[in-house]
Design a protein around this motif. Structure first.
Motif, PDB file in Angstrom:
ATOM      1  N   LYS A  32      48.121  38.429  29.926  1.00  0.00           N
ATOM      2  CA  LYS A  32      46.971  38.036  29.115  1.00  0.00           C
ATOM      3  C   LYS A  32      47.133  38.589  27.702  1.00  0.00           C
ATOM      4  N   LYS A  47      41.541  37.702  23.343  1.00  0.00           N
ATOM      5  CA  LYS A  47      41.840  38.821  24.244  1.00  0.00           C
ATOM      6  C   LYS A  47      41.451  38.446  25.671  1.00  0.00           C
ATOM      7  N   ASP A  48      42.303  38.817  26.615  1.00  0.00           N
ATOM      8  CA  ASP A  48      42.120  38.593  28.055  1.00  0.00           C
ATOM      9  C   ASP A  48      42.301  37.139  28.489  1.00  0.00           C
ATOM     10  N   ARG A  49      42.781  36.277  27.613  1.00  0.00           N
ATOM     11  CA  ARG A  49      43.110  34.905  28.007  1.00  0.00           C
ATOM     12  C   ARG A  49      44.603  34.868  28.319  1.00  0.00           C
TER      13      ARG A  49
END
Length: 74
Positions: free
Chosen positions: A17, A24-26
């Motif tokens: 990610k 962020k966090d994708r």
């Protein structure tokens, strides 16, 4: 690059990610194409993340992101 190293790289790419920023966090493979193109024009970060983003760029450019999505869904 050896086949086992390529496989490990792609498996890790499928589950990595974005660690910072707007996305962020994708998952890297799920980043918008314009964002990856922006990195291509600006310059990819150094290290593994840069290599992964460059690979995502090439995959998206050639319409092959489904390969990483298939690995991610396994």
């Amino acid at each position: 690059m050896e086949i086992s190293l390529q496989k490990d790289f792609l498996e890790k790419l499928a589950h990595t990610k974005m660690p910072f920023g707007k996305y962020k966090d994708r998952y890297l493979i799920d980043l918008p194409e314009y964002y990856v193109v922006w990195y291509h024009n600006k310059g990819f970060p150094k290290g593994v993340l840069g290599q992964q983003l460059q690979t995502v760029y090439e995959l998206k450019l050639n319409g092959l992101e489904y390969l990483i999505r298939n690995i991610k869904n396994m």
